[in-house]
Write a protein that holds these residues in place. Structure first.
Motif, PDB file in Angstrom:
ATOM      1  N   LYS A 161       2.236  24.082   1.520  1.00 13.13           N
ATOM      2  CA  LYS A 161       1.686  22.959   0.690  1.00 13.13           C
ATOM      3  C   LYS A 161       2.857  21.982   0.364  1.00 13.13           C
ATOM      4  CE  LYS A 161       1.827  25.330  -3.771  1.00 13.13           C
ATOM      5  NZ  LYS A 161       1.128  25.826  -4.902  1.00 13.13           N
ATOM      6  N   THR A 162       4.239  22.517   0.350  1.00 15.83           N
ATOM      7  CA  THR A 162       5.325  21.417   0.147  1.00 15.83           C
ATOM      8  C   THR A 162       5.706  20.500   1.400  1.00 15.83           C
ATOM      9  OG1 THR A 162       7.062  22.960   0.552  1.00 15.83           O
ATOM     10  CG2 THR A 162       6.300  22.921  -1.693  1.00 15.83           C
ATOM     11  N   ALA A 163       5.244  20.897   2.517  1.00 18.84           N
ATOM     12  CA  ALA A 163       5.551  20.114   3.572  1.00 18.84           C
ATOM     13  C   ALA A 163       4.935  18.706   3.785  1.00 18.84           C
ATOM     14  CB  ALA A 163       5.274  21.042   4.997  1.00 18.84           C
ATOM     15  N   GLN A 164       5.516  17.774   4.340  1.00 14.69           N
ATOM     16  CA  GLN A 164       5.137  16.364   4.455  1.00 14.69           C
ATOM     17  C   GLN A 164       4.519  16.230   6.034  1.00 14.69           C
ATOM     18  OE1 GLN A 164       4.574  14.255   1.694  1.00 14.69           O
ATOM     19  NE2 GLN A 164       4.888  16.047   0.782  1.00 14.69           N
ATOM     20  N   ARG A 165       3.385  15.477   6.173  1.00 15.44           N
ATOM     21  CA  ARG A 165       3.109  15.417   7.500  1.00 15.44           C
ATOM     22  C   ARG A 165       3.014  13.875   8.037  1.00 15.44           C
ATOM     23  NH1 ARG A 165      -2.078  18.780   9.426  1.00 15.44           N
ATOM     24  NH2 ARG A 165      -0.753  18.388  11.421  1.00 15.44           N
ATOM     25  N   LEU A 166       2.985  13.022   7.192  1.00 17.38           N
ATOM     26  CA  LEU A 166       3.009  11.543   7.574  1.00 17.38           C
ATOM     27  C   LEU A 166       4.260  10.937   7.204  1.00 17.38           C
ATOM     28  CD1 LEU A 166      -0.529  10.434   6.497  1.00 17.38           C
ATOM     29  CD2 LEU A 166       0.320  10.872   8.888  1.00 17.38           C
ATOM     30  N   ASP A 167       4.627   9.992   7.971  1.00 18.72           N
ATOM     31  CA  ASP A 167       5.847   9.425   7.622  1.00 18.72           C
ATOM     32  C   ASP A 167       5.611   8.543   6.727  1.00 18.72           C
ATOM     33  OD1 ASP A 167       7.486   6.703   7.868  1.00 18.72           O
ATOM     34  OD2 ASP A 167       8.285   7.989   9.669  1.00 18.72           O
ATOM     35  N   SER A 168       6.681   8.329   5.591  1.00 18.62           N
ATOM     36  CA  SER A 168       6.429   7.745   4.266  1.00 18.62           C
ATOM     37  C   SER A 168       6.056   6.306   4.583  1.00 18.62           C
ATOM     38  CB  SER A 168       7.786   8.025   3.494  1.00 18.62           C
ATOM     39  OG  SER A 168       8.642   7.267   4.129  1.00 18.62           O
ATOM     40  N   ARG A 169       6.628   5.524   5.533  1.00 15.27           N
ATOM     41  CA  ARG A 169       6.452   4.277   5.704  1.00 15.27           C
ATOM     42  C   ARG A 169       4.852   4.016   6.080  1.00 15.27           C
ATOM     43  NH1 ARG A 169      11.158   3.773   9.826  1.00 15.27           N
ATOM     44  NH2 ARG A 169      10.199   5.731  10.301  1.00 15.27           N
ATOM     45  N   VAL A 170       4.291   5.108   6.835  1.00 18.32           N
ATOM     46  CA  VAL A 170       2.971   4.873   7.313  1.00 18.32           C
ATOM     47  C   VAL A 170       1.986   5.110   6.132  1.00 18.32           C
ATOM     48  CG1 VAL A 170       1.081   6.072   8.681  1.00 18.32           C
ATOM     49  CG2 VAL A 170       3.429   5.571   9.733  1.00 18.32           C
ATOM     50  N   ARG A 171       2.708   6.164   5.329  1.00 18.49           N
ATOM     51  CA  ARG A 171       1.644   6.407   4.160  1.00 18.49           C
ATOM     52  C   ARG A 171       1.888   5.313   3.155  1.00 18.49           C
ATOM     53  NH1 ARG A 171       0.884  11.465   2.443  1.00 18.49           N
ATOM     54  NH2 ARG A 171       2.698  12.182   3.550  1.00 18.49           N
ATOM     55  N   ARG A 172       2.888   4.351   3.366  1.00 19.69           N
ATOM     56  CA  ARG A 172       2.755   3.377   2.331  1.00 19.69           C
ATOM     57  C   ARG A 172       1.818   2.261   2.721  1.00 19.69           C
ATOM     58  NH1 ARG A 172       8.530   4.473   1.759  1.00 19.69           N
ATOM     59  NH2 ARG A 172       8.812   2.891   3.492  1.00 19.69           N
ATOM     60  N   ALA A 173       1.745   2.221   4.218  1.00 23.91           N
ATOM     61  CA  ALA A 173       1.013   1.283   4.848  1.00 23.91           C
ATOM     62  C   ALA A 173      -0.647   1.373   4.556  1.00 23.91           C
ATOM     63  CB  ALA A 173       1.036   1.340   6.287  1.00 23.91           C
ATOM     64  N   MET A 174      -0.906   2.699   4.780  1.00 21.12           N
ATOM     65  CA  MET A 174      -2.266   3.154   4.440  1.00 21.12           C
ATOM     66  C   MET A 174      -2.685   3.070   3.040  1.00 21.12           C
ATOM     67  SD  MET A 174      -2.151   6.799   6.567  1.00 21.12           S
ATOM     68  CE  MET A 174      -3.901   7.007   6.727  1.00 21.12           C
ATOM     69  N   ALA A 175      -1.722   3.341   2.109  1.00 19.93           N
ATOM     70  CA  ALA A 175      -2.219   3.021   0.692  1.00 19.93           C
ATOM     71  C   ALA A 175      -2.173   1.665   0.390  1.00 19.93           C
ATOM     72  CB  ALA A 175      -0.923   3.520  -0.059  1.00 19.93           C
ATOM     73  N   TYR A 176      -1.383   0.792   0.886  1.00 18.12           N
ATOM     74  CA  TYR A 176      -1.406  -0.737   0.776  1.00 18.12           C
ATOM     75  C   TYR A 176      -2.840  -1.147   1.377  1.00 18.12           C
ATOM     76  CZ  TYR A 176      -0.064  -5.601   0.781  1.00 18.12           C
ATOM     77  OH  TYR A 176      -0.289  -6.891   0.609  1.00 18.12           O
ATOM     78  N   ILE A 177      -3.321  -0.877   2.480  1.00 14.16           N
ATOM     79  CA  ILE A 177      -4.656  -1.296   3.054  1.00 14.16           C
ATOM     80  C   ILE A 177      -5.770  -0.850   2.064  1.00 14.16           C
ATOM     81  CG2 ILE A 177      -5.979  -0.721   4.991  1.00 14.16           C
ATOM     82  CD1 ILE A 177      -3.723  -0.562   6.872  1.00 14.16           C
ATOM     83  N   CYS A 178      -5.433   0.252   1.668  1.00 16.41           N
ATOM     84  CA  CYS A 178      -6.800   0.772   0.832  1.00 16.41           C
ATOM     85  C   CYS A 178      -6.675   0.039  -0.700  1.00 16.41           C
ATOM     86  CB  CYS A 178      -6.756   2.111   0.460  1.00 16.41           C
ATOM     87  SG  CYS A 178      -6.903   3.291   1.775  1.00 16.41           S
ATOM     88  N   ASP A 179      -5.461  -0.414  -0.839  1.00 20.85           N
ATOM     89  CA  ASP A 179      -5.625  -1.128  -2.430  1.00 20.85           C
ATOM     90  C   ASP A 179      -5.731  -2.621  -2.068  1.00 20.85           C
ATOM     91  OD1 ASP A 179      -4.764   1.170  -3.701  1.00 20.85           O
ATOM     92  OD2 ASP A 179      -2.645   0.495  -3.662  1.00 20.85           O
TER      93      ASP A 179
END
Length: 273
Positions: A161-179
């Protein structure tokens, strides 16, 4: 890395019972284009993997990513196999939670959940199946919230559960799109908010997610619109404007390309009207 190839949604869920008289023998070399999650409430299923056979016994839950081969069957000698299952496309934030121990390519499993987690998972499945097949206009949205609870309970027992699977920049892009999906976004806007160049985002986003940033924006808008069509009496033009489309006709065209039906047909299907 599994691909997110469509907007988040519940495809189907159910409860099955299989024995000698009604066996369940699955042979899907190409798997599905979506995710499949199954929980064993009783009995045993034998999962045939590249490196051998693994038992999915009571209180175990297993997961197939899109495209992963699926070869399994109930063990008739161990009594009826009682199992819940759900087919879905995950929300972006679920990807870390679905990073379970992989026993084969695209196949994850949590074996013999403890009693508390197992009972919670079963309860979520019970409620989710009843809700999805019930009469409420918002049944799919409610079922998705129950699935999220179920996945979070599994994550509490997940050693990865501590592992990260998406690049943090992609994660920010997805969050920005959703907001900001209601705004007239461009690739430059999304890249700027993500701290990455447009050309790099255009390459990295499909690599991580499976679709382009603009296609993700389009699918997210249509998913929000689908929910509003089912849950409100707002006009199609009002919903189109609410999700970022100035033209109702263009909105309908995009809706059909994403969902395979018109907004009016989607509303009729959801409400029975």
């Amino acid at each position: 890395m599994a691909k997110i190839i469509s907007s988040p949604r519940m495809i189907y869920a159910g409860l099955g019972r299989h024995d000698r008289d009604a066996p369940n023998r699955i042979r899907r070399p190409q798997g599905f284009s979506y995710w499949l999650l199954e929980y064993t409430a009783g009995g045993v299923a034998n999962m045939h993997l590249a490196n051998g056979t693994v038992e999915a016994a009571a209180h175990s839950i297993f997961l197939f990513e899109p495209g992963a081969p699926q070869t399994y069957e109930n063990d008739e000698s161990r009594g009826p196999w009682l199992h819940y299952w759900v087919c879905f496309q995950p929300r972006s934030e679920w990807i870390d939670w679905l990073n379970w121990p992989r026993l084969d390519q695209g196949f994850g499993m949590l074996k013999r959940l403890d009693e508390t987690v197992s009972n919670r998972v079963k309860s979520c499945f019970d409620d989710m199946v009843k809700t999805l097949h019930g009469p409420l206009p918002q049944r799919e949205a409610l079922a998705m919230s129950l699935l999220e609870q179920l996945i979070l309970w599994c994550d509490s027992a997940n050693p990865n559960k501590t592992a990260q699977r998406l690049d943090s920049r992609v994660r920010r892009a997805m969050a920005y799109i959703c907001d900001h999906y209601r705004e007239p976004l461009t690739l430059d806007d999304i890249a700027r908010a993500s701290g990455i160049s447009p050309s790099r985002l255009a390459h990295l986003f499909p690599q991580e997610v499976g679709i382009t940033p603009m296609r993700y924006l389009e699918q997210h808008r249509i998913e929000i619109a689908r929910q509003r069509l089912a849950a409100t009496s707002d006009s199609i033009s009002a919903i189109a404007e609410r999700v970022g489309y100035g033209s109702a006709s263009y909105f309908s065209k995009v809706f059909r390309s994403v969902r395979g039906c018109t907004p009016r047909e989607a509303r009729q299907s959801a409400t029975g009207a």
